[in-house]
Design a protein around this motif. Structure first.
Motif, PDB file in Angstrom:
ATOM      1  N   HIS A   1      69.805 132.945 -31.623  1.00  0.00           N
ATOM      2  CA  HIS A   1      69.291 131.963 -30.100  1.00  0.00           C
ATOM      3  C   HIS A   1      68.172 132.873 -29.480  1.00  0.00           C
ATOM      4  O   HIS A   1      67.972 132.483 -28.234  1.00  0.00           O
ATOM      5  CB  HIS A   1      70.520 131.940 -29.301  1.00  0.00           C
ATOM      6  CG  HIS A   1      71.523 131.186 -30.115  1.00  0.00           C
ATOM      7  ND1 HIS A   1      71.374 129.514 -30.211  1.00  0.00           N
ATOM      8  CD2 HIS A   1      72.801 131.042 -30.618  1.00  0.00           C
ATOM      9  CE1 HIS A   1      72.358 129.237 -30.631  1.00  0.00           C
ATOM     10  NE2 HIS A   1      73.205 130.122 -31.243  1.00  0.00           N
ATOM     11  N   SER A   2      67.483 133.666 -30.410  1.00  0.00           N
ATOM     12  CA  SER A   2      66.524 134.345 -29.586  1.00  0.00           C
ATOM     13  C   SER A   2      65.421 133.668 -29.203  1.00  0.00           C
ATOM     14  O   SER A   2      65.003 132.680 -29.894  1.00  0.00           O
ATOM     15  CB  SER A   2      65.910 135.754 -30.297  1.00  0.00           C
ATOM     16  OG  SER A   2      65.408 135.406 -31.566  1.00  0.00           O
ATOM     17  N   VAL A   3      64.544 133.963 -28.375  1.00  0.00           N
ATOM     18  CA  VAL A   3      63.473 133.388 -27.744  1.00  0.00           C
ATOM     19  C   VAL A   3      62.156 133.277 -28.715  1.00  0.00           C
ATOM     20  O   VAL A   3      61.940 134.613 -29.286  1.00  0.00           O
ATOM     21  CB  VAL A   3      62.919 134.058 -26.505  1.00  0.00           C
ATOM     22  CG1 VAL A   3      61.848 133.132 -25.821  1.00  0.00           C
ATOM     23  CG2 VAL A   3      64.183 133.940 -25.522  1.00  0.00           C
ATOM     24  N   ARG A   4      61.894 132.323 -29.046  1.00  0.00           N
ATOM     25  CA  ARG A   4      60.539 132.464 -29.925  1.00  0.00           C
ATOM     26  C   ARG A   4      59.180 131.483 -29.152  1.00  0.00           C
ATOM     27  O   ARG A   4      58.140 132.051 -29.547  1.00  0.00           O
ATOM     28  CB  ARG A   4      60.834 131.834 -31.323  1.00  0.00           C
ATOM     29  CG  ARG A   4      61.680 132.528 -32.062  1.00  0.00           C
ATOM     30  CD  ARG A   4      61.744 132.373 -33.294  1.00  0.00           C
ATOM     31  NE  ARG A   4      62.687 133.256 -33.940  1.00  0.00           N
ATOM     32  CZ  ARG A   4      62.654 134.536 -34.150  1.00  0.00           C
ATOM     33  NH1 ARG A   4      61.662 135.116 -33.931  1.00  0.00           N
ATOM     34  NH2 ARG A   4      63.673 135.311 -34.732  1.00  0.00           N
ATOM     35  N   ASP A   5      59.607 130.559 -28.753  1.00  0.00           N
ATOM     36  CA  ASP A   5      58.362 129.533 -28.550  1.00  0.00           C
ATOM     37  C   ASP A   5      58.385 129.696 -26.945  1.00  0.00           C
ATOM     38  O   ASP A   5      59.356 129.408 -25.989  1.00  0.00           O
ATOM     39  CB  ASP A   5      58.904 128.100 -28.790  1.00  0.00           C
ATOM     40  CG  ASP A   5      57.461 127.206 -28.561  1.00  0.00           C
ATOM     41  OD1 ASP A   5      56.635 127.369 -29.378  1.00  0.00           O
ATOM     42  OD2 ASP A   5      57.752 126.413 -27.597  1.00  0.00           O
ATOM     43  N   VAL A   6      57.239 130.056 -26.657  1.00  0.00           N
ATOM     44  CA  VAL A   6      56.704 130.009 -25.256  1.00  0.00           C
ATOM     45  C   VAL A   6      57.023 128.842 -24.470  1.00  0.00           C
ATOM     46  O   VAL A   6      57.714 128.877 -23.392  1.00  0.00           O
ATOM     47  CB  VAL A   6      55.203 130.369 -25.124  1.00  0.00           C
ATOM     48  CG1 VAL A   6      54.773 130.400 -23.602  1.00  0.00           C
ATOM     49  CG2 VAL A   6      54.995 131.732 -25.716  1.00  0.00           C
ATOM     50  N   ASP A   7      56.531 127.618 -24.796  1.00  0.00           N
ATOM     51  CA  ASP A   7      56.781 126.204 -24.313  1.00  0.00           C
ATOM     52  C   ASP A   7      58.387 126.093 -23.922  1.00  0.00           C
ATOM     53  O   ASP A   7      59.086 125.992 -23.007  1.00  0.00           O
ATOM     54  CB  ASP A   7      56.201 125.281 -24.694  1.00  0.00           C
ATOM     55  CG  ASP A   7      54.713 125.526 -24.884  1.00  0.00           C
ATOM     56  OD1 ASP A   7      54.237 126.187 -24.057  1.00  0.00           O
ATOM     57  OD2 ASP A   7      54.058 124.684 -25.648  1.00  0.00           O
TER      58      ASP A   7
ATOM     59  N   LEU B   1      60.670 128.445 -24.255  1.00  0.00           N
ATOM     60  CA  LEU B   1      61.363 129.373 -23.192  1.00  0.00           C
ATOM     61  C   LEU B   1      61.228 129.106 -21.741  1.00  0.00           C
ATOM     62  O   LEU B   1      61.983 128.823 -21.210  1.00  0.00           O
ATOM     63  CB  LEU B   1      60.615 130.757 -23.543  1.00  0.00           C
ATOM     64  CG  LEU B   1      61.005 131.719 -22.488  1.00  0.00           C
ATOM     65  CD1 LEU B   1      62.643 132.125 -22.557  1.00  0.00           C
ATOM     66  CD2 LEU B   1      60.206 132.998 -22.711  1.00  0.00           C
TER      67      LEU B   1
ATOM     68  N   LEU C   1      63.457 126.086 -21.148  1.00  0.00           N
ATOM     69  CA  LEU C   1      64.879 126.184 -20.987  1.00  0.00           C
ATOM     70  C   LEU C   1      65.194 127.321 -19.944  1.00  0.00           C
ATOM     71  O   LEU C   1      66.250 127.121 -19.289  1.00  0.00           O
ATOM     72  CB  LEU C   1      65.339 126.957 -22.440  1.00  0.00           C
ATOM     73  CG  LEU C   1      65.381 126.137 -23.334  1.00  0.00           C
ATOM     74  CD1 LEU C   1      65.846 126.929 -24.768  1.00  0.00           C
ATOM     75  CD2 LEU C   1      66.311 125.116 -23.399  1.00  0.00           C
TER      76      LEU C   1
ATOM     77  N   VAL D   1      56.216 130.957 -17.996  1.00  0.00           N
ATOM     78  CA  VAL D   1      55.948 132.060 -18.677  1.00  0.00           C
ATOM     79  C   VAL D   1      54.561 132.552 -18.360  1.00  0.00           C
ATOM     80  O   VAL D   1      53.689 131.535 -18.730  1.00  0.00           O
ATOM     81  CB  VAL D   1      56.146 131.899 -20.241  1.00  0.00           C
ATOM     82  CG1 VAL D   1      55.475 133.076 -20.946  1.00  0.00           C
ATOM     83  CG2 VAL D   1      57.256 131.394 -20.695  1.00  0.00           C
TER      84      VAL D   1
ATOM     85  N   ALA E   1      51.712 135.666 -22.916  1.00  0.00           N
ATOM     86  CA  ALA E   1      52.410 136.272 -24.133  1.00  0.00           C
ATOM     87  C   ALA E   1      51.562 137.163 -24.432  1.00  0.00           C
ATOM     88  O   ALA E   1      50.450 136.864 -24.908  1.00  0.00           O
ATOM     89  CB  ALA E   1      52.402 135.057 -25.045  1.00  0.00           C
TER      90      ALA E   1
END
Lengths: 306, 519
Positions: free
Chosen positions: B445-451, B453, B456, B461, B464
């Motif tokens: 469930h780790s963060v990957r996508d900036v948008d 993130l 959610l 943000v 990056a």
């Protein structure tokens, strides 16, 4: 506020007396925790990946060269200790913002611009950098952010290492330091003595010295509040960046959050669970969170969004 | 974990999870490869047996073995696959010696059953009765698989010969059974027939005169007798006429002269008789009379006459009366004959009257006998046929199994199917790799996508920061790669050397490998 403390941060032709009164109510058992088990001292030869690295010592002490710049006169820090930074060490410790050619500089500039825009709207110049979990690049973010801020013409930057359990900023930057915020909080050491000038214009640093187990009480103490308030009010054109431990790793950052104006959370791509990010955000006081910084981003650089 | 919306996301995932994909895939593939090459090879040897139709056409000799070949095959199959038969083979060739310690006899036999493969080969043939093509079994194959090619061939041949023998045995038994049964039936019917014949002859004996076949004779006999009776009646009539004629002649002739002596004697005798009725013999008159009579008789005798007869001195008279006497005797004879003939006529009539009743009984008996005879003939024909069919089987000219392809020494193993295992290993490996990667991706469930993130977290943000790569990192990656490469090559080289010196010579191995790879 019982405590009034004044201190002079290095300013050109302007030295002030620092008045420090000890906070009597503060009774702290302060075991000096030499907890360097998580963090191996780093030499140039031996570097680990996962641990935050202890930078090597600078090879030579160099007198800072004062270069005239447009619209800015370099301050002469006389009270503060001066140290010289070694670019190679910095690069090895990922403090890349010192290098004009660094490819990551653009991203930090974006970050800086975003922060500046948001802080100027609402005022406030104290920024705390934290993250949900340890090891997400808070200190690196704080250092690089401070370095990037220092390039701006409009303000000076003070970078304060508030990780009382592990002072690491000076190690990243590669200089020795035996006093830090703790010395002010416990020993009433005057702030100017704590400040180090790393030979970079418009940047001063407080980092180093002892470590301490029970840090959250100290960070939430009135003395700390006084210190932060003082820093905030004394120089409006100065940004103060606090480097704190992770939010979900003890109460330090949570205790410290009410003292600052703005908060920036570092997130490590591909590592931080989204739920932890959400929990951290929920813990923080409303309205202070400027936003997130995505560290170790693998994809294409994101465009600055309006 | 995040929504996969484009091919780029997918590629990013693949890039991110390359180790999760590659490691399981490689591991499984290597394991499959090792399995494929290290599994003991299994060999299979097959014999093909053709089911040949009988040589002598069915129009000439009908086999008594009916039923489809396939059915018989399965019967034989059951017999051969029986536990004692298989156990005998197992013990004779010492098969599954390695299993004997570990498994029960039942399990070993079951394994052998599994190793024996029996397959029928069918072809569409035109059924002459219906004219429609129907599948018929024309041949079957028997194969056996095991680890030792020589033994496998041997067993396959043994099995084939067992089938052939069993088939012959079954057929001969069937034909023999048929002919034996027929013989038995025939004997029974024969004895029945004999009994019926005896009955008939006894009946004939009993009713000999009234037998229907004698009816004509009886009628003719009756006719003849009646004719004879008529004849005799005619004869009688003529004889009676002559008698009356002669009598009239006789009466017309002068009576014969009777002598005084004789008359006197007659008188005396009558006197005597009259006296005797009154007095006894001692009476003097009687005595006197007697003396007188005796004197008279002596006198008559001495004069040459019969004291009792009347002397006919007329010759005519004598002649006629002799004729008359002859006629009378003849009449008596004819009468006797008539009576005899009448008796015969009655007899014939009785016979003719009894004839229908006798005929009925006789007919019933005859019918029974005829049906028995028919049965007997039929059985006899069948018995002969079955004898011929048995001969056919004995000569092996009937439908028979012939081995057209004896089991050969298998040169290539049938299993493990190396290419198949390799392909399966590859596919399975990739599948598992992808599965593992997917699992990790979905549980991450780790963060990957900036948008994403920003969406959610509900927080912008700000920036990056790309991965900061230092020279040291690069050097470390390089050295890692170098180490991996070196380690892999050293491992491979060491493995090869160890294999070469401790397991088998590489040349030999190469040759083996080539042999195994040939498909």
């Amino acid at each position: 506020m019982a405590t009034r403390l004044t201190f002079s941060l290095a300013r050109p032709q302007n030295q002030e007396a620092v008045l420090v009164s000890a906070d009597e109510a503060l009774q702290l058992s302060a075991p000096i925790a030499e907890e360097f088990d998580e963090e191996l001292p780093i030499t140039a030869s031996e570097i680990t990946t996962e641990q935050e690295e202890l930078p090597p010592l600078p090879a030579a002490e160099a007198v800072p060269v004062v270069r005239p710049k447009f619209g800015w006169v370099s301050p002469q820090y006389t009270v503060s200790r001066s140290v010289t930074l070694d670019p190679a060490t910095l690069a090895a410790n990922r403090c890349v913002a010192i290098d004009q050619q660094a490819p990551e500089l653009d991203a930090y500039r974006v970050l800086r611009t975003q922060i500046l825009q948001r802080t100027r709207q609402g005022g406030g110049n104290t920024i705390m950098v934290s993250s949900a979990l340890p090891g997400e690049g808070k200190s690196i973010t704080a250092i690089n952010l401070a370095l990037t801020f220092a390039r701006e013409f409009q303000q000076t930057v003070l970078l304060v290492d508030c990780d009382l359990r592990r002072q690491s900023v000076h190690r990243y930057l590669g200089y020795e330091s035996d006093c830090g915020v703790i010395d002010y909080l416990l020993n009433d050491q005057p702030v100017p003595e704590l400040i180090t000038w790393p030979g970079i214009e418009k940047l001063t640093i407080i980092s180093g010295g002892r470590s301490l187990g029970e840090s959250s009480e100290l960070l939430g103490s009135a003395r700390m509040k006084d210190l932060v308030d003082d820093m905030r009010l004394r120089y409006p054109e100065r940004y103060v960046i606090f480097d704190l431990p992770a939010l979900l790793d003890g109460a330090d950052a949570l205790a410290f959050a009410p003292l600052v104006d703005h908060i920036v959370l570092a997130v490590r791509e591909g590592s931080t669970p989204i739920d932890d990010v959400k929990r951290s955000i929920e813990m923080l006081p409303q309205g202070k969170l400027l936003g997130l910084v995505m560290n170790r981003h693998q994809g294409p650089p994101i465009k600055k969004r309006k | 974990m995040q929504e996969v919306t484009s091919i780029n996301d997918l590629l990013a995932i693949v890039r991110r999870r390359k180790f999760s994909i590659v490691l399981p895939a490689l591991t499984i593939f290597v394991v499959a490869t090792l399995t494929a090459f290290l599994l003991p090879p299994t060999y299979r040897s097959t014999s093909t047996i053709l089911i040949e139709d009988q040589e002598v056409p069915r129009e000439y000799v009908t086999s008594t073995v009916t039923g489809f070949a396939e059915q018989r095959l399965h019967t034989i199959n059951q017999r051969i696959m029986s536990t004692p038969k298989l156990l005998e083979i197992i013990n004779r060739f010492n098969l599954y010696a390695d299993l004997k310690q570990k498994k029960t006899t039942e399990e070993i036999v079951a394994k052998m059953r599994k190793d024996i493969k029996f397959e029928t080969i069918s072809a569409d043939v035109i059924d002459p009765r219906t004219g429609r093509p129907t599948p018929a079994t024309i041949a079957f194959t028997l194969s056996y698989q095991g680890k030792n090619p020589g033994v496998v061939q041997q067993i396959a041949n043994v099995l084939a010969s067992l089938y052939l023998e069993e088939n012959l045995k079954v057929r001969e038994q069937q034909t023999l059974g048929t002919s034996t049964f027929m013989g038995e039936e025939l004997k029974t019917v024969q004895s029945q027939l004999a009994a019926t014949d005896a009955q008939i002859s006894a009946y004939k004996q009993r009713n000999l005169d009234s037998l229907p076949e004698l009816a004509q004779v009886n009628i003719q006999g009756l006719d003849m007798v009646e004719r004879d009776i008529n004849q005799f009646n005619d004869q009688l009539r003529t004889l009676r006429e002559r008698e009356s004629n002669l009598q009239t002649q006789l009466t017309g002739l002068p009576a014969e002269e009777t002598s005084s002596d004789r008359a006197r004697l007659g008188e005396l005798k009558a006197k005597l008789n009259a006296l005797r009725t009154r007095v006894s013999d001692e009476y003097p008159d009687v005595v006197k009379l007697k003396v007188e009579i005796a004197g008279m008789e002596r006198q008559i005798r001495s004069s040459g006459g019969d004291p009792n007869g009347t002397r006919n001195e007329n010759p005519n008279y004598v002649n006629i009366s002799a004729q008359l006497n002859g006629v009378r005797a003849e009449i008596e004879g004819v009468k006797r004959q008539l009576e005899l003939q009448q008796e015969r006529k009655r007899d014939f009539r009785r016979r003719i009257a009894a004839s229908p009743r006798v005929e009925e009984g006789f007919k019933a008996m005859l019918t029974e006998r005829n049906s028995l005879q028919l049965k007997y003939d039929d059985l006899n024909r069948k018995y002969m046929e079955s004898k011929v069919a048995h001969g056919l089987e004995k000569e092996q000219k009937g439908e028979r199994f012939s081995l057209i392809d004896a089991a050969r020494l298998p040169e290539l193993p049938v299993s493990p199917n190396i290419p198949a295992i390799l392909i399966i290993g590859l596919i399975l490996g990739i599948g598992v790799g992808v599965g593992v990667a997917a699992l990790r991706e979905f549980s991450d469930h780790s963060v990957r996508d900036v948008d994403l993130l920003a969406k959610l977290a509900g927080v912008p943000v700000l920036a990056a920061i790309p991965e900061i790569v230092t020279d040291l990192d690069r050097a470390r990656v390089r050295s890692l790669r170098l180490k991996a490469l070196l380690g892999t090559s050293v491992t491979i080289c060491t493995g090869i050397m160890v294999f070469h010196f401790l397991v088998m010579d590489l040349n030999v191995f190469w040759a083996k490998l080539l042999r195994r790879m040939m498909l």
